[in-house]
Design an enzyme around this catalytic site. Structure first.
Site, short mmCIF file in Angstrom:
data_model
loop_
_atom_site.label_atom_id
_atom_site.label_comp_id
_atom_site.label_asym_id
_atom_site.label_seq_id
_atom_site.Cartn_x
_atom_site.Cartn_y
_atom_site.Cartn_z
N ASP A 1 0.86 -1.20 0.10
CA ASP A 1 0.07 0.07 0.02
C ASP A 1 1.00 1.22 0.14
OD1 ASP A 1 -2.49 1.39 0.16
OD2 ASP A 1 -2.73 1.24 2.19
N GLY B 1 -0.16 5.42 -4.23
CA GLY B 1 -0.51 6.73 -4.51
C GLY B 1 0.01 7.82 -3.88
N ARG B 2 0.05 7.64 -2.55
CA ARG B 2 0.65 8.80 -1.74
C ARG B 2 2.26 9.08 -2.26
NH1 ARG B 2 -1.47 5.89 3.42
NH2 ARG B 2 -2.16 4.39 1.91
N GLU C 1 -12.32 -4.52 -4.48
CA GLU C 1 -13.02 -3.19 -4.33
C GLU C 1 -11.91 -2.38 -4.86
OE1 GLU C 1 -14.25 -5.73 -0.68
OE2 GLU C 1 -12.11 -5.37 -1.58
N ASN C 2 -11.01 -2.65 -5.31
CA ASN C 2 -9.90 -1.79 -6.22
C ASN C 2 -10.81 -1.49 -7.58
OD1 ASN C 2 -7.01 -2.82 -4.99
ND2 ASN C 2 -8.20 -1.20 -4.38
N TRP C 3 -11.73 -2.21 -7.97
CA TRP C 3 -12.45 -2.02 -9.49
C TRP C 3 -13.15 -0.69 -9.36
CZ3 TRP C 3 -10.36 -4.67 -13.26
CH2 TRP C 3 -10.37 -6.26 -13.11
N ARG D 1 2.14 -5.00 6.19
CA ARG D 1 1.40 -3.77 5.53
C ARG D 1 2.13 -2.34 5.67
NH1 ARG D 1 -4.92 -2.37 4.79
NH2 ARG D 1 -4.60 -0.83 3.24
N ARG E 1 -5.28 -1.64 9.14
CA ARG E 1 -6.50 -2.46 8.65
C ARG E 1 -5.90 -3.50 7.74
NH1 ARG E 1 -8.06 2.69 6.78
NH2 ARG E 1 -7.29 2.98 4.76
N SER F 1 -8.05 -4.76 5.22
CA SER F 1 -8.71 -4.52 3.90
C SER F 1 -8.99 -5.73 3.02
CB SER F 1 -7.64 -3.65 3.21
OG SER F 1 -7.44 -2.32 3.65
N GLU G 1 1.52 -13.23 12.29
CA GLU G 1 2.03 -11.97 12.95
C GLU G 1 1.70 -10.58 12.18
OE1 GLU G 1 3.01 -11.90 16.20
OE2 GLU G 1 2.62 -13.88 16.43
C1 IPE Z 1 -5.43 -2.84 -0.18
O1 IPE Z 1 -5.12 -1.39 -0.22
C2 IPE Z 1 -5.45 -3.58 -1.49
C3 IPE Z 1 -4.13 -3.61 -1.84
C4 IPE Z 1 -2.98 -3.44 -1.66
C5 IPE Z 1 -4.04 -4.51 -3.30
P1 IPE Z 1 -6.07 -0.44 -0.55
O2 IPE Z 1 -5.47 0.94 -0.89
O3 IPE Z 1 -7.17 -0.81 -1.83
O4 IPE Z 1 -7.01 -0.27 0.80
P2 IPE Z 1 -7.83 0.67 1.72
O5 IPE Z 1 -8.79 1.39 0.70
O6 IPE Z 1 -6.80 1.71 2.43
O7 IPE Z 1 -8.36 -0.05 3.03
C1 IPE Z 2 -1.55 0.17 -3.39
O1 IPE Z 2 -1.40 1.52 -3.37
C2 IPE Z 2 -1.84 -0.50 -4.83
C3 IPE Z 2 -3.08 -0.95 -5.11
C4 IPE Z 2 -4.25 -0.95 -4.23
C5 IPE Z 2 -3.44 -1.15 -6.14
P1 IPE Z 2 -2.52 2.56 -3.49
O2 IPE Z 2 -2.99 3.00 -4.79
O3 IPE Z 2 -3.72 2.16 -2.60
O4 IPE Z 2 -1.75 3.80 -2.88
P2 IPE Z 2 -2.46 4.92 -1.57
O5 IPE Z 2 -3.10 4.14 -0.50
O6 IPE Z 2 -3.49 5.57 -2.49
O7 IPE Z 2 -1.31 5.69 -1.20
MG MG Z 3 -4.07 2.36 -0.60
#
Ligand code: IPE
Ligand code: IPE
Ligand code: MG
Length: 246
Positions: A17, A20-21, A64-66, A184, A190, A192, A203
């Site tokens: 995760d 994006g940030r 959920e990423n869809w 994570r 969380r 997720s 762990e």
């Molecule tokens: C969890 O990350 C899913 C993956 C790393 C593929 P998300 O960014 O989708 O989770 P949330 O929305 O922060 O819970």
């Molecule tokens: C994880 O990074 C990759 C996927 C869920 C595909 P994010 O895209 O969720 O990055 P943040 O959480 O927005 O920083």
């Molecule tokens: Mg994320």
């Protein structure tokens, strides 16, 4: 600190995760973060090999990423396709078995075909890279329940025979041991929807490091933390004492 061999997790699962940030901090589009993140995947595979980790599960895309913007989803699928194509030979050379868990039927046909080609080419190898794609723990469990219901209906499974082993046997990768360590990145506390059944006694290690920056020092920090954990599985003795008394 040197991590003694028996304290190395057999199976590490990672919620990758923070891509994006990472991009946002640089004023770049989110996809640039995902691209940088795919480079981390290559590195982490090497660290796992060097540390003696046998199974690595990566949460790459959730059901959920869809719901993300269409261009991000399309970009991620394209990236996945490129990653698999450029990495296929490496997996064979390193003798790593690729497996996909999740609703693979949701993936674009070309991506799915590439993945399945690599799955077939690496099927005989022992060390495993498991990629969770269009995955969620709940949908995995719903699928298992449906399989069980169909068998009960067909008369091939008695309701009294449904136990934990019966559920485990109907997960996507039933032969893979539960993860010892779930990491994570990016600091979120969380799960997720990741490996909900399998995480019962895993762990957890959460690091604030964003996935594209997760390199050797951060990986070693997770292994060191794991080595200090006392896994009791609901009992009173430490796992080490249990092993010693066997
Ligand atoms: C969890 O990350 C899913 C993956 C790393 C593929 P998300 O960014 O989708 O989770 P949330 O929305 O922060 O819970
Ligand atoms: C994880 O990074 C990759 C996927 C869920 C595909 P994010 O895209 O969720 O990055 P943040 O959480 O927005 O920083
Ligand atoms: Mg994320």
């Amino acid at each position: 600190m040197e991590v003694s061999e028996h304290k190395v997790p057999r199976h590490i699962a990672i919620i990758m995760d923070g891509n994006g940030r990472w991009a946002k901090q640089r004023g770049e589009p989110r996809l640039a973060g995902h691209e940088a993140g795919s480079e981390t995947v290559r590195c982490v595979l090497n660290y796992c090999r060097d540390a003696g980790v046998r199974y690595l599960t990566l949460y790459a895309f959730s059901t959920e990423n869809w719901s993300r913007p269409q261009d991000e989803v399309a970009g991620l699928m394209a990236l996945l396709g490129t990653f698999i194509q450029t990495y296929a030979d490496d997996l064979v050379a390193r003798q790593v078995r690729l497996r996909v868990i999740g609703r693979r039927e949701d993936l674009p046909a070309a991506v799915r075909e590439s993945l399945e080609r690599v799955e077939r080419a690496t099927a005989a190898f022992e060390r495993q890279l498991i990629i969770a794609l269009s995955y969620s723990g709940r949908s995995e469990l719903v699928r298992a329940v449906r399989l069980i219901a169909a068998e009960v209906k067909a008369g091939t499974l008695a309701p009294e025979a449904i136990d934990e082993a019966a559920v485990s046997a109907r997960l996507y990768a039933p032969d893979v041991p539960d993860p010892d360590l779930i990491i994570r990145t990016s600091g979120e506390l969380r799960i997720s929807n990741f490996l909900l059944w399998q995480c019962a006694y895993s762990e957890f290690f959460v690091t604030p490091v964003l996935w594209p920056d997760f390199r050797e020092a951060a990986f070693n920090e997770a292994l060191t933390a794991y080595a200090k954990r006392d896994r009791r599985y609901g009992g009173v003795k430490s796992s080490e004492e249990q092993e010693a008394s066997l």
